[in-house]
Design a protein around this motif. Sequence first.
Motif, PDB file in Angstrom:
ATOM      1  N   LEU A  58       0.828  -1.209   0.000  1.00 30.68           N
ATOM      2  CA  LEU A  58       0.000   0.000   0.000  1.00 30.68           C
ATOM      3  C   LEU A  58       0.867   1.266   0.000  1.00 30.68           C
ATOM      4  N   LEU A  59       1.941   1.248   0.794  1.00 30.77           N
ATOM      5  CA  LEU A  59       2.788   2.432   0.910  1.00 30.77           C
ATOM      6  C   LEU A  59       3.490   2.769  -0.392  1.00 30.77           C
ATOM      7  N   THR A  60       3.972   1.754  -1.100  1.00 35.41           N
ATOM      8  CA  THR A  60       4.697   2.005  -2.345  1.00 35.41           C
ATOM      9  C   THR A  60       3.751   2.320  -3.493  1.00 35.41           C
ATOM     10  N   ASN A  61       2.448   2.282  -3.193  1.00 31.01           N
ATOM     11  CA  ASN A  61       1.446   2.717  -4.171  1.00 31.01           C
ATOM     12  C   ASN A  61       1.449   1.857  -5.432  1.00 31.01           C
ATOM     13  N   VAL A  62       1.792   0.582  -5.274  1.00 35.22           N
ATOM     14  CA  VAL A  62       1.757  -0.331  -6.418  1.00 35.22           C
ATOM     15  C   VAL A  62       0.336  -0.480  -6.942  1.00 35.22           C
ATOM     16  N   THR A  63      -0.644  -0.200  -6.082  1.00 40.60           N
ATOM     17  CA  THR A  63      -2.051  -0.354  -6.481  1.00 40.60           C
ATOM     18  C   THR A  63      -2.420   0.585  -7.621  1.00 40.60           C
ATOM     19  N   THR A  64      -1.639   1.659  -7.824  1.00 42.71           N
ATOM     20  CA  THR A  64      -1.968   2.602  -8.890  1.00 42.71           C
ATOM     21  C   THR A  64      -1.240   2.282 -10.185  1.00 42.71           C
ATOM     22  N   HIS A  65      -0.457   1.207 -10.184  1.00 40.64           N
ATOM     23  CA  HIS A  65       0.285   0.800 -11.372  1.00 40.64           C
ATOM     24  C   HIS A  65      -0.061  -0.643 -11.724  1.00 40.64           C
ATOM     25  N   GLN A  66       0.184  -0.989 -12.960  1.00 42.67           N
ATOM     26  CA  GLN A  66       0.048  -2.385 -13.345  1.00 42.67           C
ATOM     27  C   GLN A  66       1.346  -3.105 -13.034  1.00 42.67           C
ATOM     28  N   LEU A  67       1.246  -4.155 -12.227  1.00 44.71           N
ATOM     29  CA  LEU A  67       2.438  -4.891 -11.838  1.00 44.71           C
ATOM     30  C   LEU A  67       2.729  -5.946 -12.898  1.00 44.71           C
ATOM     31  N   ASN A  68       3.215  -5.473 -14.048  1.00 43.12           N
ATOM     32  CA  ASN A  68       3.572  -6.391 -15.122  1.00 43.12           C
ATOM     33  C   ASN A  68       4.968  -6.931 -14.862  1.00 43.12           C
ATOM     34  N   ILE A  69       5.081  -8.245 -14.768  1.00 42.47           N
ATOM     35  CA  ILE A  69       6.363  -8.856 -14.445  1.00 42.47           C
ATOM     36  C   ILE A  69       7.306  -8.764 -15.636  1.00 42.47           C
ATOM     37  N   ASN A  70       8.470  -8.146 -15.427  1.00 39.23           N
ATOM     38  CA  ASN A  70       9.499  -8.110 -16.449  1.00 39.23           C
ATOM     39  C   ASN A  70      10.813  -8.566 -15.839  1.00 39.23           C
ATOM     40  N   LEU A  71      11.909  -8.441 -16.576  1.00 37.00           N
ATOM     41  CA  LEU A  71      13.203  -8.905 -16.086  1.00 37.00           C
ATOM     42  C   LEU A  71      13.605  -8.194 -14.800  1.00 37.00           C
ATOM     43  N   GLY A  72      13.350  -6.883 -14.737  1.00 36.41           N
ATOM     44  CA  GLY A  72      13.699  -6.140 -13.537  1.00 36.41           C
ATOM     45  C   GLY A  72      12.956  -6.654 -12.319  1.00 36.41           C
ATOM     46  N   ASP A  73      11.661  -6.973 -12.493  1.00 29.44           N
ATOM     47  CA  ASP A  73      10.869  -7.506 -11.381  1.00 29.44           C
ATOM     48  C   ASP A  73      11.392  -8.866 -10.927  1.00 29.44           C
ATOM     49  N   ILE A  74      11.759  -9.709 -11.879  1.00 27.48           N
ATOM     50  CA  ILE A  74      12.292 -11.034 -11.543  1.00 27.48           C
ATOM     51  C   ILE A  74      13.588 -10.905 -10.755  1.00 27.48           C
ATOM     52  N   LEU A  75      14.446  -9.973 -11.171  1.00 24.56           N
ATOM     53  CA  LEU A  75      15.714  -9.758 -10.463  1.00 24.56           C
ATOM     54  C   LEU A  75      15.476  -9.251  -9.049  1.00 24.56           C
ATOM     55  N   MET A  76      14.485  -8.377  -8.868  1.00 23.55           N
ATOM     56  CA  MET A  76      14.174  -7.882  -7.527  1.00 23.55           C
ATOM     57  C   MET A  76      13.627  -9.002  -6.643  1.00 23.55           C
ATOM     58  N   LEU A  77      12.836  -9.899  -7.234  1.00 26.20           N
ATOM     59  CA  LEU A  77      12.349 -11.062  -6.476  1.00 26.20           C
ATOM     60  C   LEU A  77      13.507 -11.966  -6.050  1.00 26.20           C
ATOM     61  N   MET A  78      14.458 -12.164  -6.968  1.00 31.30           N
ATOM     62  CA  MET A  78      15.638 -12.965  -6.628  1.00 31.30           C
ATOM     63  C   MET A  78      16.418 -12.314  -5.492  1.00 31.30           C
ATOM     64  N   ALA A  79      16.560 -10.984  -5.559  1.00 39.20           N
ATOM     65  CA  ALA A  79      17.271 -10.264  -4.498  1.00 39.20           C
ATOM     66  C   ALA A  79      16.552 -10.427  -3.161  1.00 39.20           C
ATOM     67  N   ALA A  80      15.220 -10.376  -3.184  1.00 39.23           N
ATOM     68  CA  ALA A  80      14.442 -10.533  -1.951  1.00 39.23           C
ATOM     69  C   ALA A  80      14.646 -11.923  -1.356  1.00 39.23           C
ATOM     70  N   LEU A  81      14.622 -12.947  -2.205  1.00 44.10           N
ATOM     71  CA  LEU A  81      14.830 -14.313  -1.725  1.00 44.10           C
ATOM     72  C   LEU A  81      16.236 -14.483  -1.165  1.00 44.10           C
TER      73      LEU A  81
END
Length: 217
Positions: A58-81
């Motif tokens: 909610l804070l990062t306001n992702v609700t106002t954007h389309q969370l389309n998974i791309n390479l950058g998103d995958i890399l951020m998920l890997m970093a989180a894991l």
Amino acid sequence: MIFVCETYGIKNTTASNAAFLIGLFVVFTPFVEWWVNKKKPTNKLFLLSIISVIGVFLLTNVTTHQLNINLGDILMLMAALLRGFMVVFTKKVMVDKDVDPIMVTSVQSSVVSIFSIVFLLSIHGFEWVNLIPLDLSFWLLAIYLVLFCTVFAFYAQNYSVKKISPTRVSILMGSEPIFGALFAFAWLSESFTIVQIIGASLIVSATFIVTRKEAVS
């Protein structure tokens, strides 16, 4: 690998997506701790982890954007894991051992430096000399990031994880987006929406509760 994934990830996705996705390490850490240590964190910690991530969402306001998974998103998920694994394995290094957090921080920082240089040379060879920015502001920002966001962050995490569980550490670290939002409010004159205020409140609540040992033990 965390630094590499985060740096390439933030380059290829939006700031909101990056902030939310890296915040998922708060949820990953309890499961990593359970898998590695064969010890299930309390249900309250699981619940607080989920509440914290909802707050980040909610804070990062992702609700106002389309969370389309791309390479950058995958890399951020890997970093989180990978962050989840790092916190848990740091605990295994520190617990029940007379290990100085400063020593561990020195080893971590040295490994990051050495392998980053190797990575740089393997991609650009000696042409990297031509890539060095000459702008003073870049180097001032780089020095700040190294000293406070890397070295101090490593030390603070190592010191904390020696004292408390990896899951609790991850929840406390999950309060990071709040400070980013506050600095944006103070320095960039950004305003909060009602949704963001609700998200910040959830993160603060989860962080406050997890600092009360008797509430999550």
